[in-house]
Design an enzyme around this catalytic site. Structure first.
Site, mmCIF file in Angstrom:
data_model
loop_
_atom_site.group_PDB
_atom_site.id
_atom_site.type_symbol
_atom_site.label_atom_id
_atom_site.label_comp_id
_atom_site.label_asym_id
_atom_site.label_seq_id
_atom_site.Cartn_x
_atom_site.Cartn_y
_atom_site.Cartn_z
ATOM 1 N N ASP A 10 -3.620 10.087 3.583
ATOM 2 C CA ASP A 10 -2.842 8.915 3.970
ATOM 3 C C ASP A 10 -2.013 9.332 5.180
ATOM 4 O O ASP A 10 -1.102 10.152 5.056
ATOM 5 C CB ASP A 10 -1.949 8.485 2.807
ATOM 6 C CG ASP A 10 -1.047 7.315 3.119
ATOM 7 O OD1 ASP A 10 -0.888 6.948 4.309
ATOM 8 O OD2 ASP A 10 -0.456 6.770 2.166
ATOM 9 N N ILE A 11 -2.318 8.799 6.333
ATOM 10 C CA ILE A 11 -1.659 9.218 7.574
ATOM 11 C C ILE A 11 -0.149 8.989 7.522
ATOM 12 O O ILE A 11 0.601 9.693 8.177
ATOM 13 C CB ILE A 11 -2.298 8.522 8.797
ATOM 14 C CG1 ILE A 11 -1.923 9.253 10.084
ATOM 15 C CG2 ILE A 11 -1.921 7.038 8.847
ATOM 16 C CD1 ILE A 11 -2.740 8.828 11.293
ATOM 17 N N ASN A 24 -2.478 -3.232 17.581
ATOM 18 C CA ASN A 24 -2.968 -4.377 18.348
ATOM 19 C C ASN A 24 -2.135 -4.443 19.629
ATOM 20 O O ASN A 24 -1.085 -3.807 19.730
ATOM 21 C CB ASN A 24 -2.893 -5.675 17.538
ATOM 22 C CG ASN A 24 -1.499 -5.958 17.018
ATOM 23 O OD1 ASN A 24 -0.535 -6.025 17.773
ATOM 24 N ND2 ASN A 24 -1.375 -6.137 15.711
ATOM 25 N N GLY A 32 -4.928 -2.827 8.063
ATOM 26 C CA GLY A 32 -5.399 -1.446 8.124
ATOM 27 C C GLY A 32 -4.289 -0.443 8.349
ATOM 28 O O GLY A 32 -3.178 -0.584 7.837
ATOM 29 N N VAL A 33 -4.588 0.571 9.149
ATOM 30 C CA VAL A 33 -3.616 1.642 9.402
ATOM 31 C C VAL A 33 -2.378 1.103 10.124
ATOM 32 O O VAL A 33 -1.268 1.563 9.887
ATOM 33 C CB VAL A 33 -4.275 2.822 10.160
ATOM 34 C CG1 VAL A 33 -4.578 2.471 11.598
ATOM 35 C CG2 VAL A 33 -3.399 4.052 10.098
ATOM 36 N N ASP A 34 -2.560 0.124 10.979
ATOM 37 C CA ASP A 34 -1.440 -0.481 11.709
ATOM 38 C C ASP A 34 -0.424 -1.056 10.717
ATOM 39 O O ASP A 34 0.776 -0.763 10.787
ATOM 40 C CB ASP A 34 -1.971 -1.557 12.645
ATOM 41 C CG ASP A 34 -0.922 -2.150 13.572
ATOM 42 O OD1 ASP A 34 0.143 -1.540 13.763
ATOM 43 O OD2 ASP A 34 -1.191 -3.223 14.121
ATOM 44 N N GLY A 124 -12.190 0.424 12.191
ATOM 45 C CA GLY A 124 -11.929 -0.543 11.130
ATOM 46 C C GLY A 124 -12.224 -1.947 11.610
ATOM 47 O O GLY A 124 -13.363 -2.291 11.941
#
Length: 174
Positions: A10-11, A24, A32-34, A124
């Protein structure tokens, strides 16, 4: 030259100086990750991103560019935001994807980050083929020129992504 590691993790929980956000162009948080990075970092990240949009990038962060903020509640000190290309099957976006990695490493050097963790940018919601995205990441990071960054962590979001990274490492080394 920095060492490149591959981890499945998990970043938002990694203990590194900087984590990269696959953002974005509006730097507004999303899925997602963002979204995960924005949620974990807390409101300070949204505030800093809004300030960047109101000053430096009024039309949005361009694809391939990178910009830093503090990391709020994350274990990292900074978040480096970059916008990956959306896959369109033309095969022309590899250079833009590589510039995401290169520009993030440049920003990391500028802010004094010794370690940086990357998600699999564009793989993604932006639809980049996983094998191609991981190959570009590995090629770019293993060849990166850096004065400060000593450790680059390529973070796989699942076992499939980790296998893709390992294949890319074998292909680049071979």
């Amino acid at each position: 030259m920095a060492t490149v590691e591959i981890v499945q993790a998990d970043i938002t929980r990694l203990s590194v100086d900087a984590v990269v956000n696959a953002a974005n162009s509006a730097l507004a948080g999303g899925g997602g990750v963002d979204g995960a990075i924005h949620r974990a970092a807390g409101p300070v990240l949204d505030q800093e991103c809004r300030a960047i949009r109101q000053t430096r990038y009024r039309s949005g962060l361009p694809t391939g560019a990178a910009v830093e903020t503090s990391a709020g509640n994350l274990p990292a000190r900074w978040v480096i935001h970059t916008v990956g290309p959306v896959w369109d099957n033309s095969g022309t976006q590899d250079g833009l994807l590589a510039s995401c990695y290169t520009n993030c490493i440049t920003v990391a050097d500028e802010i004094g980050a010794h370690s940086i963790a990357f998600p699999t940018i564009s793989a993604g919601a932006f639809g980049y083929p996983l094998d191609r995205a991981t190959r570009v990441a590995v090629e770019t990071c293993t060849r990166a020129r850096t004065d400060i960054v000593e450790r680059i962590v390529l973070v796989a979001f699942n076992a499939k992504a980790e296998r893709a990274y390992r294949r890319a490492v074998d292909a680049v080394a071979g």
